[in-house]
Every structure is written in C-alpha cells, then in structure tokens.
Design a protein around this motif. Structure first.
Motif: not given
Length: 187
Positions: A75-76, A79-80, A82-83
C-alpha cells in the motif's frame, strides 16, 4: 548317816526372741514419653526464566514477511508510485505545454515512458548480522524453610516403695523357778 538336807533346784528364766525381718520392695515404673516431630515446612517459589527471540527483522530482510506487513508495504509503495506518477505526468504536461520553447518533448517522453526501470538486485535471502533479537530474563527460585522443633512430653513416674517393718517379739520362753526339797528329815 543320814543328815537332813535341803535341796534347792533353780532354773533361770529363758527369754525367747522371734524375729521377723523387714521387707522392702522398690519399683521404678518407666517414664511416659511422647515425642512428636512435626515435619519442616518448605516453600519453593519459582519464577521461570523468559527467553524471547524476535526474528521479524531477519524474516523481513529475507522477504518472508507476514501478509499484513506485505499488504502495508504494498500500500505504501503503491501510494508513493502513484504520487511519483502524478508528479511525472504533471511534469510531462508542463513540458508539452511549453513545446514552443524547443526540443522534442514528445519523442523524449515516449522514450522515457517505454523503458523499463532498472532494479537493484542483491542476495535477498541472507539477513544482516544481529537481525535476530534475543532477550533472556533469568528465572529465580526462592526457597524458604521453617524447622519445627520436636514436641517432647515426659511424665516421670514416682518410684513405688513398699516397706513392711520387721518385728521382734520378745517373750518368756521359760519362767524362772526355784524348787526346794527336803531330804532325810525326821519328823
């Protein structure tokens, strides 16, 4: 010749003694003895030793993580990524917006988007030193003992003493006597 005579015959008194000896009996009964030995009281309290081994870091370094940990990391990472993707798209959009400044942004972006990223690879199944955490708390043993003294009850018995005194009976066995006789007397 016959001379008159007086004959005297005397007998002394005779004393008789009857003696009965004394009787003495002594008996010593055994003492009444009671001995009790209460057992000692022994208390042992044991606190066991505690050994903890934490292998989480070693397993994670070998990429053998728990499903919860893997889900959290994915998940982390997502998220990174995606950013980073949003930042890259925004940056590429800015480049396309300034296409008039020159350069070839469409070809550069096509090349950048089509190349696979280079991944670092290392041997992943050997954990680092001291990645396994070991903690040991030693156990304790507390021993308490209480010695109980023996209970001794002794009742001495008095000696049994029987005594019958002796008797001495003194009696006259024969009375004294005096016999007088006259011989050859003429009347």
């Amino acid at each position: 010749m016959n001379i008159p005579q007086i004959r005297m015959e005397s007998k002394f008194a005779r004393i008789g003694i009857a003696h009965e000896p004394p009787v003495q009996e002594m008996e010593q009964p055994k003492a009444e003895l009671s001995i009790q030995q209460p057992p000692a009281e022994l208390t042992i309290e044991r606190i066991p030793g505690k050994l903890t081994i934490d292998q989480v870091q070693a397993w994670e370094e070998m990429n053998l993580k728990s499903p919860f940990r893997l889900t959290e990391e994915f998940a982390q990472t997502g998220y990174h990524d995606w950013l980073n993707g949003m930042g890259r798209i925004a940056e590429q959009g800015d480049e396309l917006m300034r296409i008039e400044n020159g350069g070839n942004p469409i070809a550069d972006q096509a090349k950048e988007n089509s190349e696979n990223p280079l991944y670092e690879f290392n041997i992943g199944w050997i954990p680092s030193p001291f990645s396994v955490k070991i903690n040991y708390t030693p156990g304790k043993i507390e021993i308490q003992s209480k010695v109980n003294k023996p209970i001794i009850e002794a009742n001495p018995n008095k000696p049994v003493h029987r005594y019958r005194p002796g008797k001495v009976n003194i009696y006259v066995e024969r009375l004294n006597s005096l016999a007088i006789d006259f011989v050859n007397r003429k009347v």
